[in-house]
Scaffold this active site. Structure first.
Site, PDB file in Angstrom:
ATOM      1  N   ARG A 206       0.827  -1.208   0.000  1.00 55.15           N
ATOM      2  CA  ARG A 206       0.000   0.000   0.000  1.00 55.15           C
ATOM      3  C   ARG A 206       0.863   1.261   0.000  1.00 55.15           C
ATOM      4  NH1 ARG A 206      -2.158  -3.800  -0.942  1.00 55.15           N
ATOM      5  NH2 ARG A 206      -4.048  -4.723  -0.106  1.00 55.15           N
ATOM      6  N   SER A 306     -11.130  -0.664   3.511  1.00 55.23           N
ATOM      7  CA  SER A 306     -10.312  -0.910   4.698  1.00 55.23           C
ATOM      8  C   SER A 306      -9.688   0.399   5.169  1.00 55.23           C
ATOM      9  CB  SER A 306      -9.226  -1.935   4.396  1.00 55.23           C
ATOM     10  OG  SER A 306      -9.792  -3.176   4.058  1.00 55.23           O
ATOM     11  N   GLU A 410      -5.254   4.086   6.237  1.00 51.37           N
ATOM     12  CA  GLU A 410      -4.927   3.965   4.816  1.00 51.37           C
ATOM     13  C   GLU A 410      -5.359   5.182   4.005  1.00 51.37           C
ATOM     14  OE1 GLU A 410      -5.904   0.768   1.260  1.00 51.37           O
ATOM     15  OE2 GLU A 410      -5.655   0.057   3.303  1.00 51.37           O
TER      16      GLU A 410
END
Length: 414
Positions: A206, A306, A410
């Site tokens: 990520r 998420s 995130e």
């Protein structure tokens, strides 16, 4: 234009200025003018990875409306990128953020060589050049209908193609980095178009050079300079703005299943080669079951997916936590430490075992944990950005208190 109408969380105030353009030159001109005027800039994709502010965004919100997909042979792709093989003009690129950045910016020889290697190993390969404004899942759907494999495990992920490389989106054993060759981007510091190969984007879990540049942008600048952000500055948009993305895919064949839950859904052993269409169908069903496919009638999907990344710790630090045997963990590369292996922990497991349950909400708040998946923080219908951030802070504190592990959000939080 309200950011709440542009973002999947459906929170956020007005944008002082908003522009949607289907012309690359107009997009570039708007970016350059905003930077020259020291105007805050938010280059917005699908709004699926953003927690806006409740008040006004005090600058320009810019959106890429282009949706082109070009399917190319190796020769066509090489000719398309041949123009990037000439030395760059103007001052030398700044390599402070990444010592290899200049190589990707100056030419595209590396990406052409990688395309040639892919073609040699995969005779049925096809190359795509895709505009950044195309919805990501529309690209995946297009590829599957054309029997092109490589991206199908990423089915159902919201957002746009240009945003996908920024955080190296991934799911069910696949990442965008697996098939990406390079990106055409506007360099706000150099004030010119550049080409960055996949090798120079420094992909991680990520993470990418593109994302790191967002974390290193000064909020107010004349000629943009990118350095560690001052506290309180607005890291809305980074140094490089992706305008087109190049992929290498395989026509026909299939993809090995690399994720246990997906293998279970398909009823096959891990490693089995399955068609792109089968994988897409199974992935969409799994994502639907978790509230991870956008549905205006399902408040569990009013989220950014998420909200937290899975923590990756050094081996010694993970061992010191003395987690129970049933706590999921995997080997993973340590971020920022080339070649070092660490331990990836499950953020979902940590959240659940710190006392946060599905459907949890703070008293009187409009935000809550999804009723289907504890990693998703959702707008139950009347949430504010402050509600979302308060819930995130509560969960971070709970996990920190229970296990001493810091969770990292995130999405971009303005």
């Amino acid at each position: 234009m309200r950011l709440a109408d542009l973002c999947t969380l459906r929170v956020g105030g007005e944008a002082r200025r908003f522009l949607l353009s289907t012309l690359r030159d107009e997009l570039i001109q708007a970016i350059a003018q905003a930077d020259a005027a020291r105007e805050p800039l938010l280059f917005l994709g699908g709004g699926s990875n953003l927690v806006p502010v409740d008040g006004e965004f005090p600058g320009l919100v810019l959106r890429d409306g282009r949706e082109d997909v070009r399917v190319l042979t190796l020769q066509e792709f090489s000719e398309l990128r041949a123009g990037w093989e000439q030395p760059s003009q103007g001052r030398e690129p700044d390599t402070e953020l990444h010592p290899d950045a200049s190589r990707g910016i100056r030419d595209a020889a590396a990406v052409v060589a990688k395309a040639q290697q892919f073609a040699a190993a995969t005779p049925s390969c096809v190359f795509l050049s895709v505009s950044g404004g195309l919805a990501w899942d529309r690209l995946v759907e297009f590829c599957v209908t054309q029997e092109l494999s490589g991206l199908e495990a990423l089915s159902g992920i919201p957002g746009v193609v240009g945003a996908a490389p920024v955080q190296n989106i991934g799911a069910y054993g696949g990442e965008v980095a697996d098939c990406l060759l390079g990106v055409t981007a506007w360099d706000r510091q150099e004030c010119r178009l550049v080409y960055l190969s996949a090798a120079d984007l420094r992909f991680g879990y990520r993470d990418s050079l593109l994302k790191q540049s967002r974390l290193q942008v000064e909020a107010n600048f004349g000629t943009p300079q990118f350095a560690p952000a001052r506290p309180g500055t607005n890291p809305a948009t980074g140094r490089w703005i992706v305008l087109e993305v190049d992929f290498a895919l395989q026509r026909g064949g299939g993809t090995p299943v690399r994720y246990a839950q997906l293998a279970g859904a398909l009823g096959v052993p891990m490693g089995t080669v399955v068609s792109a269409a089968q994988i897409r169908t199974a992935v969409l069903e799994l994502r639907h079951s978790k509230g991870m496919v956008l549905d205006p009638d399902d408040h569990d999907t009013w989220s950014v997916g998420s909200f937290f990344t899975n923590p990756i710790l050094p081996v010694e630090a993970a061992a010191a936590l003395e987690l129970p045997e049933n706590a999921p963990r995997w080997e993973a590369a340590l971020p920022g430490r080339a070649g070092e292996v660490g331990v990836k922990l499950s953020a979902a497991w940590l959240i659940e075992h710190s006392g946060i349950t599905k459907g949890f909400a703070l008293p009187g708040a409009g935000a809550g944990v999804s009723t289907k998946h504890v990693l998703a923080l959702t707008n139950r219908g009347n949430a504010t950005a402050v509600d979302i951030q308060a819930l995130a802070s509560h969960i971070i504190a709970a996990v920190q208190g229970a296990y001493g592990v810091p969770l990292v959000p995130e999405p971009v939080i303005l």
